[in-house]
Design a protein around this motif. Structure first.
Motif, PDB file in Angstrom:
ATOM      1  N   THR A   1       0.848  -1.187   0.000  1.00  0.00           N
ATOM      2  CA  THR A   1       0.000   0.000   0.000  1.00  0.00           C
ATOM      3  C   THR A   1       0.886   1.239   0.000  1.00  0.00           C
ATOM      4  O   THR A   1       1.850   1.312   0.751  1.00  0.00           O
ATOM      5  CB  THR A   1      -0.899   0.011   1.249  1.00  0.00           C
ATOM      6  N   ILE A   2       0.544   2.185  -0.870  1.00  0.00           N
ATOM      7  CA  ILE A   2       1.299   3.427  -0.924  1.00  0.00           C
ATOM      8  C   ILE A   2       0.358   4.612  -0.722  1.00  0.00           C
ATOM      9  O   ILE A   2      -0.824   4.528  -1.034  1.00  0.00           O
ATOM     10  CB  ILE A   2       2.082   3.584  -2.244  1.00  0.00           C
ATOM     11  N   LYS A   3       0.910   5.693  -0.184  1.00  0.00           N
ATOM     12  CA  LYS A   3       0.131   6.921   0.031  1.00  0.00           C
ATOM     13  C   LYS A   3       0.865   8.068  -0.640  1.00  0.00           C
ATOM     14  O   LYS A   3       2.066   8.254  -0.433  1.00  0.00           O
ATOM     15  CB  LYS A   3      -0.018   7.193   1.521  1.00  0.00           C
TER      16      LYS A   3
ATOM     17  N   ILE B   1      -4.617   6.826  -1.074  1.00  0.00           N
ATOM     18  CA  ILE B   1      -3.963   5.554  -0.767  1.00  0.00           C
ATOM     19  C   ILE B   1      -4.347   4.537  -1.831  1.00  0.00           C
ATOM     20  O   ILE B   1      -5.531   4.341  -2.098  1.00  0.00           O
ATOM     21  CB  ILE B   1      -4.365   5.058   0.637  1.00  0.00           C
ATOM     22  N   LEU B   2      -3.355   3.916  -2.446  1.00  0.00           N
ATOM     23  CA  LEU B   2      -3.572   2.921  -3.494  1.00  0.00           C
ATOM     24  C   LEU B   2      -2.712   1.693  -3.243  1.00  0.00           C
ATOM     25  O   LEU B   2      -1.752   1.740  -2.473  1.00  0.00           O
ATOM     26  CB  LEU B   2      -3.215   3.500  -4.870  1.00  0.00           C
ATOM     27  N   THR B   3      -3.036   0.622  -3.937  1.00  0.00           N
ATOM     28  CA  THR B   3      -2.253  -0.605  -3.853  1.00  0.00           C
ATOM     29  C   THR B   3      -1.308  -0.658  -5.050  1.00  0.00           C
ATOM     30  O   THR B   3      -1.706  -0.360  -6.170  1.00  0.00           O
ATOM     31  CB  THR B   3      -3.183  -1.836  -3.880  1.00  0.00           C
ATOM     32  N   ALA B   4      -0.082  -1.022  -4.793  1.00  0.00           N
ATOM     33  CA  ALA B   4       0.926  -1.113  -5.847  1.00  0.00           C
ATOM     34  C   ALA B   4       1.635  -2.451  -5.750  1.00  0.00           C
ATOM     35  O   ALA B   4       1.712  -3.054  -4.689  1.00  0.00           O
ATOM     36  CB  ALA B   4       1.934   0.014  -5.715  1.00  0.00           C
ATOM     37  N   SER B   5       2.139  -2.904  -6.895  1.00  0.00           N
ATOM     38  CA  SER B   5       2.980  -4.098  -6.888  1.00  0.00           C
ATOM     39  C   SER B   5       4.344  -3.724  -7.438  1.00  0.00           C
ATOM     40  O   SER B   5       4.463  -2.849  -8.293  1.00  0.00           O
ATOM     41  CB  SER B   5       2.345  -5.213  -7.726  1.00  0.00           C
ATOM     42  N   VAL B   6       5.361  -4.368  -6.941  1.00  0.00           N
ATOM     43  CA  VAL B   6       6.731  -4.078  -7.372  1.00  0.00           C
ATOM     44  C   VAL B   6       7.063  -4.988  -8.543  1.00  0.00           C
ATOM     45  O   VAL B   6       6.870  -6.195  -8.487  1.00  0.00           O
ATOM     46  CB  VAL B   6       7.732  -4.307  -6.222  1.00  0.00           C
ATOM     47  N   VAL B   7       7.532  -4.386  -9.634  1.00  0.00           N
ATOM     48  CA  VAL B   7       7.965  -5.144 -10.805  1.00  0.00           C
ATOM     49  C   VAL B   7       9.368  -4.694 -11.174  1.00  0.00           C
ATOM     50  O   VAL B   7       9.798  -3.594 -10.820  1.00  0.00           O
ATOM     51  CB  VAL B   7       7.003  -4.955 -12.009  1.00  0.00           C
ATOM     52  N   THR B   8      10.085  -5.528 -11.898  1.00  0.00           N
ATOM     53  CA  THR B   8      11.433  -5.194 -12.346  1.00  0.00           C
ATOM     54  C   THR B   8      11.377  -4.940 -13.847  1.00  0.00           C
ATOM     55  O   THR B   8      10.867  -5.769 -14.600  1.00  0.00           O
ATOM     56  CB  THR B   8      12.412  -6.342 -12.049  1.00  0.00           C
ATOM     57  N   ASN B   9      11.892  -3.785 -14.285  1.00  0.00           N
ATOM     58  CA  ASN B   9      11.857  -3.463 -15.714  1.00  0.00           C
ATOM     59  C   ASN B   9      13.015  -4.123 -16.452  1.00  0.00           C
ATOM     60  O   ASN B   9      13.799  -4.870 -15.871  1.00  0.00           O
ATOM     61  CB  ASN B   9      11.829  -1.945 -15.923  1.00  0.00           C
TER      62      ASN B   9
ATOM     63  N   GLU C   1      10.226  -0.917 -10.241  1.00  0.00           N
ATOM     64  CA  GLU C   1       9.199   0.082 -10.482  1.00  0.00           C
ATOM     65  C   GLU C   1       7.945  -0.350  -9.737  1.00  0.00           C
ATOM     66  O   GLU C   1       7.788  -1.522  -9.411  1.00  0.00           O
ATOM     67  CB  GLU C   1       8.868   0.200 -11.977  1.00  0.00           C
ATOM     68  N   TYR C   2       7.077   0.598  -9.473  1.00  0.00           N
ATOM     69  CA  TYR C   2       5.817   0.317  -8.800  1.00  0.00           C
ATOM     70  C   TYR C   2       4.696   0.406  -9.829  1.00  0.00           C
ATOM     71  O   TYR C   2       4.559   1.419 -10.518  1.00  0.00           O
ATOM     72  CB  TYR C   2       5.577   1.304  -7.657  1.00  0.00           C
ATOM     73  N   GLU C   3       3.911  -0.674  -9.952  1.00  0.00           N
ATOM     74  CA  GLU C   3       2.792  -0.713 -10.885  1.00  0.00           C
ATOM     75  C   GLU C   3       1.519  -0.404 -10.111  1.00  0.00           C
ATOM     76  O   GLU C   3       1.191  -1.108  -9.161  1.00  0.00           O
ATOM     77  CB  GLU C   3       2.706  -2.088 -11.541  1.00  0.00           C
TER      78      GLU C   3
ATOM     79  N   SER D   1      12.715   5.573  -7.962  1.00  0.00           N
ATOM     80  CA  SER D   1      13.395   6.813  -7.578  1.00  0.00           C
ATOM     81  C   SER D   1      12.407   7.890  -7.125  1.00  0.00           C
ATOM     82  O   SER D   1      12.802   8.856  -6.474  1.00  0.00           O
ATOM     83  CB  SER D   1      14.221   7.343  -8.748  1.00  0.00           C
ATOM     84  N   MET D   2      11.128   7.735  -7.440  1.00  0.00           N
ATOM     85  CA  MET D   2      10.114   8.712  -7.048  1.00  0.00           C
ATOM     86  C   MET D   2       9.613   8.482  -5.620  1.00  0.00           C
ATOM     87  O   MET D   2       8.907   9.309  -5.077  1.00  0.00           O
ATOM     88  CB  MET D   2       8.924   8.667  -8.011  1.00  0.00           C
ATOM     89  N   LYS D   3      10.012   7.343  -5.031  1.00  0.00           N
ATOM     90  CA  LYS D   3       9.621   7.084  -3.644  1.00  0.00           C
ATOM     91  C   LYS D   3      10.186   8.193  -2.768  1.00  0.00           C
ATOM     92  O   LYS D   3      11.288   8.652  -2.979  1.00  0.00           O
ATOM     93  CB  LYS D   3      10.144   5.715  -3.192  1.00  0.00           C
ATOM     94  N   ASP D   4       9.443   8.601  -1.798  1.00  0.00           N
ATOM     95  CA  ASP D   4       9.763   9.692  -0.879  1.00  0.00           C
ATOM     96  C   ASP D   4       9.622  11.076  -1.531  1.00  0.00           C
ATOM     97  O   ASP D   4       9.522  12.057  -0.819  1.00  0.00           O
ATOM     98  CB  ASP D   4      11.159   9.544  -0.266  1.00  0.00           C
ATOM     99  N   ALA D   5       9.566  11.149  -2.856  1.00  0.00           N
ATOM    100  CA  ALA D   5       9.347  12.436  -3.528  1.00  0.00           C
ATOM    101  C   ALA D   5       7.848  12.677  -3.713  1.00  0.00           C
ATOM    102  O   ALA D   5       7.374  13.778  -3.487  1.00  0.00           O
ATOM    103  CB  ALA D   5      10.061  12.484  -4.856  1.00  0.00           C
ATOM    104  N   ILE D   6       7.132  11.628  -4.175  1.00  0.00           N
ATOM    105  CA  ILE D   6       5.688  11.809  -4.395  1.00  0.00           C
ATOM    106  C   ILE D   6       4.824  10.835  -3.597  1.00  0.00           C
ATOM    107  O   ILE D   6       3.636  11.040  -3.495  1.00  0.00           O
ATOM    108  CB  ILE D   6       5.317  11.721  -5.884  1.00  0.00           C
ATOM    109  N   PHE D   7       5.430   9.754  -3.089  1.00  0.00           N
ATOM    110  CA  PHE D   7       4.643   8.808  -2.303  1.00  0.00           C
ATOM    111  C   PHE D   7       5.488   8.157  -1.228  1.00  0.00           C
ATOM    112  O   PHE D   7       6.713   8.215  -1.267  1.00  0.00           O
ATOM    113  CB  PHE D   7       4.000   7.742  -3.203  1.00  0.00           C
ATOM    114  N   GLU D   8       4.794   7.546  -0.263  1.00  0.00           N
ATOM    115  CA  GLU D   8       5.468   6.791   0.781  1.00  0.00           C
ATOM    116  C   GLU D   8       4.810   5.433   0.905  1.00  0.00           C
ATOM    117  O   GLU D   8       3.639   5.278   0.571  1.00  0.00           O
ATOM    118  CB  GLU D   8       5.433   7.540   2.110  1.00  0.00           C
ATOM    119  N   ILE D   9       5.555   4.455   1.354  1.00  0.00           N
ATOM    120  CA  ILE D   9       5.031   3.113   1.534  1.00  0.00           C
ATOM    121  C   ILE D   9       4.470   2.988   2.943  1.00  0.00           C
ATOM    122  O   ILE D   9       5.122   3.367   3.911  1.00  0.00           O
ATOM    123  CB  ILE D   9       6.139   2.065   1.297  1.00  0.00           C
ATOM    124  N   LEU D  10       3.257   2.481   3.025  1.00  0.00           N
ATOM    125  CA  LEU D  10       2.626   2.294   4.335  1.00  0.00           C
ATOM    126  C   LEU D  10       2.891   0.899   4.858  1.00  0.00           C
ATOM    127  O   LEU D  10       3.181  -0.007   4.154  1.00  0.00           O
ATOM    128  CB  LEU D  10       1.119   2.534   4.243  1.00  0.00           C
TER     129      LEU D  10
END
Length: 64
Positions: A2-4, A26-34, A40-42, A55-64
């Protein structure tokens, strides 16, 4: 997982559809490898699926 989102963002996909996500959403994301081996978060929102680079983690969203 879950990410916010910590700020308002707009994502555009390959079809030029755009998705607006408001701060505190708050949305649900899955981690994928490009192809480059990077994580990356899908995220799916309103029938649109988009990828957020890790790389956008902590800039636009955080993991709950």
């Amino acid at each position: 997982m879950t990410i916010k989102f910590i700020k308002d963002v707009v994502f555009k996909d390959q079809k030029e559809d755009s998705v607006k996500i408001k701060k505190e959403k708050i949305l649900t994301a899955s981690v994928v490898t490009n192809e480059d081996g990077k994580e990356e978060y899908e995220v799916t929102h309103k029938k649109n699926t988009f990828m957020i680079p890790s790389s956008m983690k902590d800039a636009i969203f955080e993991i709950l």
